[in-house]
Design a protein around this motif. Structure first.
Motif, PDB file in Angstrom:
ATOM      1  N   GLU A  10       0.829  -1.210   0.000  1.00 55.97           N
ATOM      2  CA  GLU A  10       0.000   0.000   0.000  1.00 55.97           C
ATOM      3  C   GLU A  10       0.858   1.253   0.000  1.00 55.97           C
ATOM      4  OE1 GLU A  10      -2.557  -0.530   3.362  1.00 55.97           O
ATOM      5  OE2 GLU A  10      -4.021  -1.676   2.196  1.00 55.97           O
ATOM      6  N   ASN A  11       1.934   1.247   0.761  1.00 56.23           N
ATOM      7  CA  ASN A  11       2.821   2.415   0.797  1.00 56.23           C
ATOM      8  C   ASN A  11       3.468   2.682  -0.552  1.00 56.23           C
ATOM      9  OD1 ASN A  11       2.263   2.961   3.467  1.00 56.23           O
ATOM     10  ND2 ASN A  11       4.051   1.849   4.233  1.00 56.23           N
ATOM     11  N   ARG A  12       3.771   1.622  -1.269  1.00 57.35           N
ATOM     12  CA  ARG A  12       4.406   1.782  -2.577  1.00 57.35           C
ATOM     13  C   ARG A  12       3.405   2.271  -3.622  1.00 57.35           C
ATOM     14  NH1 ARG A  12       7.578  -3.103  -4.432  1.00 57.35           N
ATOM     15  NH2 ARG A  12       9.111  -2.148  -3.103  1.00 57.35           N
ATOM     16  N   HIS A  13       2.195   1.726  -3.617  1.00 53.77           N
ATOM     17  CA  HIS A  13       1.228   2.038  -4.664  1.00 53.77           C
ATOM     18  C   HIS A  13       0.272   3.179  -4.309  1.00 53.77           C
ATOM     19  CE1 HIS A  13       2.546  -1.249  -7.171  1.00 53.77           C
ATOM     20  NE2 HIS A  13       2.590  -2.007  -6.081  1.00 53.77           N
ATOM     21  N   TRP A  14       0.011   3.391  -3.061  1.00 61.10           N
ATOM     22  CA  TRP A  14      -0.889   4.457  -2.623  1.00 61.10           C
ATOM     23  C   TRP A  14      -0.283   5.170  -1.425  1.00 61.10           C
ATOM     24  CZ3 TRP A  14      -3.211  -0.560  -3.183  1.00 61.10           C
ATOM     25  CH2 TRP A  14      -3.866  -0.715  -4.393  1.00 61.10           C
ATOM     26  N   PRO A  15       0.786   5.915  -1.662  1.00 64.84           N
ATOM     27  CA  PRO A  15       1.433   6.588  -0.531  1.00 64.84           C
ATOM     28  C   PRO A  15       0.488   7.605   0.105  1.00 64.84           C
ATOM     29  CG  PRO A  15       2.342   7.368  -2.599  1.00 64.84           C
ATOM     30  CD  PRO A  15       1.421   6.235  -2.934  1.00 64.84           C
ATOM     31  N   PHE A  16       0.572   7.717   1.404  1.00 66.52           N
ATOM     32  CA  PHE A  16      -0.281   8.627   2.168  1.00 66.52           C
ATOM     33  C   PHE A  16       0.605   9.486   3.046  1.00 66.52           C
ATOM     34  CE2 PHE A  16      -2.626   9.581   6.086  1.00 66.52           C
ATOM     35  CZ  PHE A  16      -3.711  10.243   5.552  1.00 66.52           C
ATOM     36  N   GLU A  17       0.537  10.785   2.814  1.00 62.41           N
ATOM     37  CA  GLU A  17       1.333  11.698   3.625  1.00 62.41           C
ATOM     38  C   GLU A  17       0.507  12.165   4.817  1.00 62.41           C
ATOM     39  OE1 GLU A  17       3.338  14.892   1.668  1.00 62.41           O
ATOM     40  OE2 GLU A  17       3.623  13.708  -0.133  1.00 62.41           O
ATOM     41  N   ALA A  18       1.122  12.217   5.945  1.00 60.24           N
ATOM     42  CA  ALA A  18       0.446  12.712   7.145  1.00 60.24           C
ATOM     43  C   ALA A  18       0.136  14.192   6.958  1.00 60.24           C
ATOM     44  CB  ALA A  18       1.319  12.502   8.361  1.00 60.24           C
ATOM     45  N   PRO A  19      -0.977  14.650   7.512  1.00 54.78           N
ATOM     46  CA  PRO A  19      -1.301  16.078   7.382  1.00 54.78           C
ATOM     47  C   PRO A  19      -0.345  16.935   8.191  1.00 54.78           C
ATOM     48  CG  PRO A  19      -2.835  15.005   8.868  1.00 54.78           C
ATOM     49  CD  PRO A  19      -1.969  13.927   8.274  1.00 54.78           C
ATOM     50  N   THR A  20      -0.200  18.167   7.781  1.00 56.59           N
ATOM     51  CA  THR A  20       0.587  19.112   8.565  1.00 56.59           C
ATOM     52  C   THR A  20      -0.178  19.407   9.854  1.00 56.59           C
ATOM     53  OG1 THR A  20      -0.462  21.084   7.636  1.00 56.59           O
ATOM     54  CG2 THR A  20       1.469  20.197   6.447  1.00 56.59           C
ATOM     55  N   PRO A  21       0.482  19.935  10.859  1.00 58.59           N
ATOM     56  CA  PRO A  21      -0.231  20.270  12.094  1.00 58.59           C
ATOM     57  C   PRO A  21      -1.413  21.219  11.874  1.00 58.59           C
ATOM     58  CG  PRO A  21       2.112  20.301  12.479  1.00 58.59           C
ATOM     59  CD  PRO A  21       1.924  20.122  11.006  1.00 58.59           C
ATOM     60  N   ILE A  22      -1.255  22.181  10.976  1.00 60.83           N
ATOM     61  CA  ILE A  22      -2.337  23.136  10.705  1.00 60.83           C
ATOM     62  C   ILE A  22      -3.494  22.429  10.010  1.00 60.83           C
ATOM     63  CG2 ILE A  22      -2.959  25.293   9.548  1.00 60.83           C
ATOM     64  CD1 ILE A  22      -0.983  25.569  11.954  1.00 60.83           C
ATOM     65  N   GLU A  27      -8.965  20.292  10.343  1.00 60.00           N
ATOM     66  CA  GLU A  27      -9.910  19.182  10.210  1.00 60.00           C
ATOM     67  C   GLU A  27     -10.567  18.855  11.545  1.00 60.00           C
ATOM     68  OE1 GLU A  27     -11.208  17.569   7.545  1.00 60.00           O
ATOM     69  OE2 GLU A  27     -10.172  19.182   6.491  1.00 60.00           O
ATOM     70  N   PHE A  28      -9.787  18.886  12.615  1.00 64.57           N
ATOM     71  CA  PHE A  28     -10.339  18.636  13.944  1.00 64.57           C
ATOM     72  C   PHE A  28     -11.393  19.680  14.278  1.00 64.57           C
ATOM     73  CE2 PHE A  28     -10.338  19.311  18.532  1.00 64.57           C
ATOM     74  CZ  PHE A  28     -10.576  18.020  18.993  1.00 64.57           C
ATOM     75  N   SER A  50      -6.074  33.631  13.381  1.00 58.54           N
ATOM     76  CA  SER A  50      -6.121  33.781  11.925  1.00 58.54           C
ATOM     77  C   SER A  50      -4.772  33.452  11.297  1.00 58.54           C
ATOM     78  CB  SER A  50      -6.530  35.209  11.568  1.00 58.54           C
ATOM     79  OG  SER A  50      -6.524  35.398  10.186  1.00 58.54           O
ATOM     80  N   GLU A  51      -3.699  33.925  11.898  1.00 51.84           N
ATOM     81  CA  GLU A  51      -2.354  33.640  11.383  1.00 51.84           C
ATOM     82  C   GLU A  51      -2.049  32.144  11.423  1.00 51.84           C
ATOM     83  OE1 GLU A  51       0.094  36.043  13.881  1.00 51.84           O
ATOM     84  OE2 GLU A  51      -0.265  37.871  12.716  1.00 51.84           O
ATOM     85  N   VAL A  52      -2.473  31.478  12.490  1.00 49.67           N
ATOM     86  CA  VAL A  52      -2.241  30.035  12.606  1.00 49.67           C
ATOM     87  C   VAL A  52      -3.026  29.292  11.529  1.00 49.67           C
ATOM     88  CG1 VAL A  52      -2.703  28.008  14.045  1.00 49.67           C
ATOM     89  CG2 VAL A  52      -1.613  30.015  15.038  1.00 49.67           C
ATOM     90  N   LEU A  53      -4.312  29.610  11.392  1.00 52.34           N
ATOM     91  CA  LEU A  53      -5.149  28.901  10.421  1.00 52.34           C
ATOM     92  C   LEU A  53      -4.748  29.190   8.981  1.00 52.34           C
ATOM     93  CD1 LEU A  53      -8.630  29.239  12.153  1.00 52.34           C
ATOM     94  CD2 LEU A  53      -7.150  27.222  12.039  1.00 52.34           C
ATOM     95  N   ASP A  54      -4.165  30.353   8.734  1.00 49.70           N
ATOM     96  CA  ASP A  54      -3.690  30.690   7.385  1.00 49.70           C
ATOM     97  C   ASP A  54      -2.260  30.223   7.150  1.00 49.70           C
ATOM     98  OD1 ASP A  54      -6.100  31.874   6.788  1.00 49.70           O
ATOM     99  OD2 ASP A  54      -5.423  33.912   7.268  1.00 49.70           O
ATOM    100  N   ALA A  55      -1.694  29.490   8.111  1.00 43.86           N
ATOM    101  CA  ALA A  55      -0.329  28.955   8.039  1.00 43.86           C
ATOM    102  C   ALA A  55       0.723  30.049   7.916  1.00 43.86           C
ATOM    103  CB  ALA A  55      -0.206  27.942   6.901  1.00 43.86           C
ATOM    104  N   GLN A  56       0.428  31.216   8.463  1.00 45.84           N
ATOM    105  CA  GLN A  56       1.406  32.293   8.500  1.00 45.84           C
ATOM    106  C   GLN A  56       2.222  32.228   9.786  1.00 45.84           C
ATOM    107  OE1 GLN A  56      -1.031  35.757   8.115  1.00 45.84           O
ATOM    108  NE2 GLN A  56      -1.212  35.554   5.896  1.00 45.84           N
ATOM    109  N   ARG A  57       1.720  31.481  10.766  1.00 47.18           N
ATOM    110  CA  ARG A  57       2.393  31.331  12.054  1.00 47.18           C
ATOM    111  C   ARG A  57       2.292  29.870  12.455  1.00 47.18           C
ATOM    112  NH1 ARG A  57       2.526  34.277  17.407  1.00 47.18           N
ATOM    113  NH2 ARG A  57       1.995  36.156  16.271  1.00 47.18           N
ATOM    114  N   GLN A  58       3.402  29.321  12.944  1.00 49.92           N
ATOM    115  CA  GLN A  58       3.382  27.950  13.448  1.00 49.92           C
ATOM    116  C   GLN A  58       2.842  27.951  14.869  1.00 49.92           C
ATOM    117  OE1 GLN A  58       7.358  26.438  13.205  1.00 49.92           O
ATOM    118  NE2 GLN A  58       7.051  25.682  11.138  1.00 49.92           N
ATOM    119  N   VAL A  77      -0.376  15.226  17.384  1.00 50.10           N
ATOM    120  CA  VAL A  77      -1.068  15.502  16.121  1.00 50.10           C
ATOM    121  C   VAL A  77      -0.752  16.906  15.630  1.00 50.10           C
ATOM    122  CG1 VAL A  77      -3.371  15.810  15.095  1.00 50.10           C
ATOM    123  CG2 VAL A  77      -2.933  13.876  16.605  1.00 50.10           C
ATOM    124  N   ILE A  78      -0.537  17.830  16.559  1.00 50.74           N
ATOM    125  CA  ILE A  78      -0.309  19.220  16.149  1.00 50.74           C
ATOM    126  C   ILE A  78       1.128  19.699  16.370  1.00 50.74           C
ATOM    127  CG2 ILE A  78      -2.706  19.977  16.306  1.00 50.74           C
ATOM    128  CD1 ILE A  78      -2.159  20.988  19.126  1.00 50.74           C
TER     129      ILE A  78
END
Length: 90
Positions: A10-22, A27-28, A50-58, A77-78
């Motif tokens: 599955e990893n070879r044929h359908w790789p799945f990247e973990a989501p970024t913390p943001i 999604e949560f 707003s900065e966090v959700l827009d990925a302007q700030r970690q 997760v985050i």
């Protein structure tokens, strides 16, 4: 052993990247129907949320435990894995 083979296939044929913390946080928030105002209440200001959700700030080391404990969201997760690797490599 079969589970390992299936996972490798599955990893070879359908790789799945973990989501970024943001992405994970966003999604949560959608699943729990939390708003930007709810996040702002935890972070101290609407502009910071707003900065966090827009990925302007970690998410800072101060923000992560606050969000995690208030919303019962596992901290790992985050936490950005790339920032963890930088700190352990240094």
């Amino acid at each position: 052993m079969l589970a390992d083979l299936v996972e490798a296939y599955e990893n070879r044929h359908w790789p799945f990247e973990a989501p970024t913390p943001i992405e994970a946080l966003t999604e949560f928030m959608k699943m729990r129907e939390f708003t930007q105002s709810d996040l702002a209440a935890l972070l101290g200001s609407k502009s910071r949320a707003s900065e966090v959700l827009d990925a302007q700030r970690q998410l800072s080391l101060d923000m992560i435990p606050r969000i995690s404990s208030a919303w019962h969201l596992p901290a790992d997760v985050i936490i950005d894995p790339s920032s963890r690797q930088k700190k352990t490599a240094a």
